[in-house]
Scaffold this motif. Structure first.
Motif, PDB file in Angstrom:
ATOM      1  N   GLU A   2      -3.348  -0.479  -2.114  1.00 38.04           N
ATOM      2  CA  GLU A   2      -3.494   0.656  -3.042  1.00 38.04           C
ATOM      3  C   GLU A   2      -3.335   0.189  -4.489  1.00 38.04           C
ATOM      4  O   GLU A   2      -4.105   0.592  -5.361  1.00 38.04           O
ATOM      5  CB  GLU A   2      -2.459   1.743  -2.748  1.00 38.04           C
ATOM      6  CG  GLU A   2      -2.798   2.651  -1.609  1.00 38.04           C
ATOM      7  CD  GLU A   2      -1.760   3.744  -1.456  1.00 38.04           C
ATOM      8  OE1 GLU A   2      -1.897   4.788  -2.111  1.00 38.04           O
ATOM      9  OE2 GLU A   2      -0.807   3.532  -0.673  1.00 38.04           O
ATOM     10  N   LYS A   3      -2.341  -0.637  -4.730  1.00 37.48           N
ATOM     11  CA  LYS A   3      -2.107  -1.159  -6.080  1.00 37.48           C
ATOM     12  C   LYS A   3      -3.315  -1.949  -6.563  1.00 37.48           C
ATOM     13  O   LYS A   3      -3.758  -1.792  -7.696  1.00 37.48           O
ATOM     14  CB  LYS A   3      -0.861  -2.055  -6.099  1.00 37.48           C
ATOM     15  CG  LYS A   3       0.439  -1.316  -5.950  1.00 37.48           C
ATOM     16  CD  LYS A   3       1.592  -2.305  -5.856  1.00 37.48           C
ATOM     17  CE  LYS A   3       2.877  -1.638  -5.467  1.00 37.48           C
ATOM     18  NZ  LYS A   3       3.974  -2.596  -5.263  1.00 37.48           N
ATOM     19  N   ARG A   4      -3.843  -2.785  -5.693  1.00 36.91           N
ATOM     20  CA  ARG A   4      -4.993  -3.612  -6.064  1.00 36.91           C
ATOM     21  C   ARG A   4      -6.206  -2.738  -6.405  1.00 36.91           C
ATOM     22  O   ARG A   4      -6.882  -2.976  -7.404  1.00 36.91           O
ATOM     23  CB  ARG A   4      -5.337  -4.558  -4.907  1.00 36.91           C
ATOM     24  CG  ARG A   4      -6.331  -5.635  -5.284  1.00 36.91           C
ATOM     25  CD  ARG A   4      -6.789  -6.427  -4.088  1.00 36.91           C
ATOM     26  NE  ARG A   4      -7.558  -5.655  -3.123  1.00 36.91           N
ATOM     27  CZ  ARG A   4      -8.818  -5.228  -3.314  1.00 36.91           C
ATOM     28  NH1 ARG A   4      -9.443  -5.486  -4.433  1.00 36.91           N
ATOM     29  NH2 ARG A   4      -9.444  -4.534  -2.385  1.00 36.91           N
ATOM     30  N   VAL A   5      -6.461  -1.712  -5.618  1.00 39.81           N
ATOM     31  CA  VAL A   5      -7.594  -0.819  -5.855  1.00 39.81           C
ATOM     32  C   VAL A   5      -7.414  -0.079  -7.181  1.00 39.81           C
ATOM     33  O   VAL A   5      -8.344   0.011  -7.994  1.00 39.81           O
ATOM     34  CB  VAL A   5      -7.760   0.172  -4.680  1.00 39.81           C
ATOM     35  CG1 VAL A   5      -8.733   1.289  -5.027  1.00 39.81           C
ATOM     36  CG2 VAL A   5      -8.216  -0.562  -3.433  1.00 39.81           C
ATOM     37  N   ILE A   6      -6.220   0.421  -7.422  1.00 39.57           N
ATOM     38  CA  ILE A   6      -5.969   1.163  -8.660  1.00 39.57           C
ATOM     39  C   ILE A   6      -6.053   0.239  -9.863  1.00 39.57           C
ATOM     40  O   ILE A   6      -6.592   0.618 -10.910  1.00 39.57           O
ATOM     41  CB  ILE A   6      -4.612   1.891  -8.601  1.00 39.57           C
ATOM     42  CG1 ILE A   6      -4.686   3.011  -7.546  1.00 39.57           C
ATOM     43  CG2 ILE A   6      -4.241   2.479  -9.956  1.00 39.57           C
ATOM     44  CD1 ILE A   6      -3.374   3.688  -7.260  1.00 39.57           C
ATOM     45  N   GLU A   7      -5.547  -0.976  -9.744  1.00 35.96           N
ATOM     46  CA  GLU A   7      -5.641  -1.931 -10.852  1.00 35.96           C
ATOM     47  C   GLU A   7      -7.093  -2.231 -11.198  1.00 35.96           C
ATOM     48  O   GLU A   7      -7.455  -2.328 -12.363  1.00 35.96           O
ATOM     49  CB  GLU A   7      -4.883  -3.215 -10.511  1.00 35.96           C
ATOM     50  CG  GLU A   7      -3.378  -3.039 -10.550  1.00 35.96           C
ATOM     51  CD  GLU A   7      -2.604  -4.199  -9.954  1.00 35.96           C
ATOM     52  OE1 GLU A   7      -3.226  -5.093  -9.329  1.00 35.96           O
ATOM     53  OE2 GLU A   7      -1.369  -4.204 -10.095  1.00 35.96           O
ATOM     54  N   LYS A   8      -7.940  -2.338 -10.180  1.00 33.82           N
ATOM     55  CA  LYS A   8      -9.365  -2.556 -10.428  1.00 33.82           C
ATOM     56  C   LYS A   8      -9.981  -1.329 -11.105  1.00 33.82           C
ATOM     57  O   LYS A   8     -10.765  -1.457 -12.040  1.00 33.82           O
ATOM     58  CB  LYS A   8     -10.109  -2.874  -9.131  1.00 33.82           C
ATOM     59  CG  LYS A   8     -11.571  -3.209  -9.405  1.00 33.82           C
ATOM     60  CD  LYS A   8     -12.402  -3.305  -8.160  1.00 33.82           C
ATOM     61  CE  LYS A   8     -13.854  -3.604  -8.424  1.00 33.82           C
ATOM     62  NZ  LYS A   8     -14.454  -2.967  -9.557  1.00 33.82           N
ATOM     63  N   GLU A   9      -9.613  -0.139 -10.635  1.00 30.40           N
ATOM     64  CA  GLU A   9     -10.113   1.088 -11.259  1.00 30.40           C
ATOM     65  C   GLU A   9      -9.700   1.162 -12.728  1.00 30.40           C
ATOM     66  O   GLU A   9     -10.490   1.560 -13.581  1.00 30.40           O
ATOM     67  CB  GLU A   9      -9.598   2.328 -10.523  1.00 30.40           C
ATOM     68  CG  GLU A   9     -10.269   2.600  -9.210  1.00 30.40           C
ATOM     69  CD  GLU A   9      -9.779   3.881  -8.579  1.00 30.40           C
ATOM     70  OE1 GLU A   9      -9.935   4.956  -9.194  1.00 30.40           O
ATOM     71  OE2 GLU A   9      -9.223   3.810  -7.467  1.00 30.40           O
TER      72      GLU A   9
END
Length: 72
Positions: free
Chosen positions: A14-21
Motif C-alpha cells: 500500500e505504501k509503495r502504491v501511494i508513494e508512486k501515486e
C-alpha cells in the motif's frame, strides 16, 4: 505470526502504491503549473486554476493517507 507478516506485506505494498501515486501527482502539479504560466486565453486560466486546486487536494489526501500507514 504468519498473519502479522502478511499484514506487513500488504501495508508495504500500500505504501509503495501511494508513494508512486504521490510522485505522479507531483508531476501533474508541475505540468498544470507550467500550463498556467503559459496560457493566454482567460477561459484557460480558470481551467488551470481549478485543475491545480483539484490536483493539490488529491496530493494532500494521499500524503495524509501515507502518514496514516506509516504510523501503523
Amino acid at each position: 505470526m504468519n498473519k502479522d507478516n502478511n499484514n506487513k506485506k500488504i501495508q508495504h505494498e500500500e505504501k509503495r502504491v501511494i508513494e508512486k501515486e504521490i510522485c505522479d501527482v507531483q508531476k501533474e502539479l508541475a505540468a498544470t503549473l507550467e500550463g498556467f504560466e503559459n496560457v493566454v486565453d482567460p477561459d484557460l486560466v480558470d481551467y488551470y486554476s481549478y485543475s491545480y486546486k483539484a490536483t493539490e487536494a488529491k496530493y494532500t489526501y494521499l500524503i495524509k493517507k501515507l502518514k496514516t500507514l506509516y504510523r501503523k
